[in-house]
Design a protein around this motif. Structure first.
Motif, PDB file in Angstrom:
ATOM      1  N   GLU A   8      38.653  -7.544  96.357  1.00  0.00           N
ATOM      2  CA  GLU A   8      39.861  -7.748  95.557  1.00  0.00           C
ATOM      3  C   GLU A   8      40.913  -6.716  95.951  1.00  0.00           C
ATOM      4  O   GLU A   8      40.582  -5.667  96.491  1.00  0.00           O
ATOM      5  N   VAL A   9      42.176  -7.024  95.667  1.00  0.00           N
ATOM      6  CA  VAL A   9      43.245  -6.037  95.761  1.00  0.00           C
ATOM      7  C   VAL A   9      43.922  -5.957  94.403  1.00  0.00           C
ATOM      8  O   VAL A   9      43.958  -6.938  93.655  1.00  0.00           O
ATOM      9  N   ARG A  10      44.417  -4.775  94.088  1.00  0.00           N
ATOM     10  CA  ARG A  10      45.115  -4.547  92.819  1.00  0.00           C
ATOM     11  C   ARG A  10      46.173  -3.486  93.052  1.00  0.00           C
ATOM     12  O   ARG A  10      46.160  -2.781  94.056  1.00  0.00           O
ATOM     13  N   ASP A  11      47.062  -3.352  92.091  1.00  0.00           N
ATOM     14  CA  ASP A  11      48.110  -2.336  92.194  1.00  0.00           C
ATOM     15  C   ASP A  11      47.516  -0.925  92.205  1.00  0.00           C
ATOM     16  O   ASP A  11      46.509  -0.655  91.544  1.00  0.00           O
ATOM     17  N   LEU A  12      48.176  -0.058  92.911  1.00  0.00           N
ATOM     18  CA  LEU A  12      47.882   1.369  92.880  1.00  0.00           C
ATOM     19  C   LEU A  12      48.092   1.888  91.461  1.00  0.00           C
ATOM     20  O   LEU A  12      49.073   1.521  90.803  1.00  0.00           O
ATOM     21  N   THR A  13      47.167   2.732  90.980  1.00  0.00           N
ATOM     22  CA  THR A  13      47.316   3.375  89.671  1.00  0.00           C
ATOM     23  C   THR A  13      47.307   4.889  89.864  1.00  0.00           C
ATOM     24  O   THR A  13      46.972   5.389  90.944  1.00  0.00           O
ATOM     25  N   LYS A  14      47.636   5.606  88.797  1.00  0.00           N
ATOM     26  CA  LYS A  14      47.608   7.074  88.866  1.00  0.00           C
ATOM     27  C   LYS A  14      46.228   7.589  89.277  1.00  0.00           C
ATOM     28  O   LYS A  14      46.116   8.589  89.979  1.00  0.00           O
ATOM     29  N   GLN A  15      45.181   6.900  88.851  1.00  0.00           N
ATOM     30  CA  GLN A  15      43.817   7.328  89.180  1.00  0.00           C
ATOM     31  C   GLN A  15      43.509   7.195  90.668  1.00  0.00           C
ATOM     32  O   GLN A  15      42.581   7.837  91.168  1.00  0.00           O
ATOM     33  N   ASP A  16      44.275   6.387  91.392  1.00  0.00           N
ATOM     34  CA  ASP A  16      44.046   6.183  92.823  1.00  0.00           C
ATOM     35  C   ASP A  16      44.735   7.224  93.699  1.00  0.00           C
ATOM     36  O   ASP A  16      44.421   7.348  94.883  1.00  0.00           O
ATOM     37  N   ILE A  17      45.669   7.954  93.138  1.00  0.00           N
ATOM     38  CA  ILE A  17      46.495   8.854  93.952  1.00  0.00           C
ATOM     39  C   ILE A  17      45.642   9.879  94.685  1.00  0.00           C
ATOM     40  O   ILE A  17      45.844  10.125  95.879  1.00  0.00           O
ATOM     41  N   GLU A  18      44.680  10.464  94.022  1.00  0.00           N
ATOM     42  CA  GLU A  18      43.823  11.448  94.679  1.00  0.00           C
ATOM     43  C   GLU A  18      43.045  10.819  95.838  1.00  0.00           C
ATOM     44  O   GLU A  18      42.871  11.437  96.891  1.00  0.00           O
TER      45      GLU A  18
END
Length: 189
Positions: A8-18
């Motif tokens: 799947e693909v999904r939007d980038l979230t704050k939790q993904d930044i690291e």
């Protein structure tokens, strides 16, 4: 990639930044250079964090960049992004599989096919460009497999973190995307 894997693909979230920052800042130097990255141009963790937070907070018509996260069975494993973006016109796509264990398994093709509707529909694109390093076979093969049109090979500095290099310029127009979307889903979504 096992046939039972859920991709799947999904939007980038704050939790993904690291995770995205770790990809750029801790990946093997030789691997990064094989993609055409100039190691001296990589931003700091703080710079990446600021840029990605800004992307998340900016409305789509005003975005300079839009990133989607690839998940394999619910676990983040890569990202596909577009930048720069000219909303309603065109954008340039980039694709990254974060860990070597997931490369050379067809995930790039799955990730791009799942990302295309988001990029074309949310950004109202007419054209999607991609300019991978000519000496990096993986993205070139992925783009050809999907149906991107090869335009030319030329020397340029394709992005802010790249060195001057020979790239292959590919193009996907909206009409071709619509055909790909129809055939890859067995019908209109």
């Amino acid at each position: 990639m096992a046939t039972k894997d859920k991709i799947e693909v999904r939007d980038l979230t704050k939790q993904d930044i690291e995770l995205v920052a770790d990809y750029w800042l801790t990946s093997d130097r030789d691997f990064l250079m094989s993609m055409g990255v100039d190691l001296h141009k990589l931003p700091t963790r703080e710079g990446l964090t600021h840029m990605l937070l800004s992307q998340i907070q900016t409305p789509d018509p005003e975005k300079a960049s839009l990133a989607l996260i690839l998940e394999i069975n619910g676990i983040p494993a890569g990202h596909c992004n577009v930048n720069p973006i000219r909303y309603g016109q065109d954008a340039t796509m980039h694709l990254h599989i974060w860990h070597s264990k997931n490369r050379k398994k067809g995930l790039g093709t799955s990730m791009v096919l799942k990302s295309l509707p988001v990029f074309f529909d949310r950004l109202d694109l007419q054209i999607l460009w991609c300019e991978p390093y000519a000496l990096n076979p993986a993205p070139n093969k992925t783009l050809e497999t999907i149906g991107f049109e090869f335009i030319k090979k030329y020397v340029t500095v394709p992005g802010a973190i790249n060195f001057e290099q020979e790239v292959n310029r590919y193009k996907l127009i909206k009409e071709t995307f619509e055909k790909i979307k129809y055939t890859s889903t067995g019908g209109i979504q």
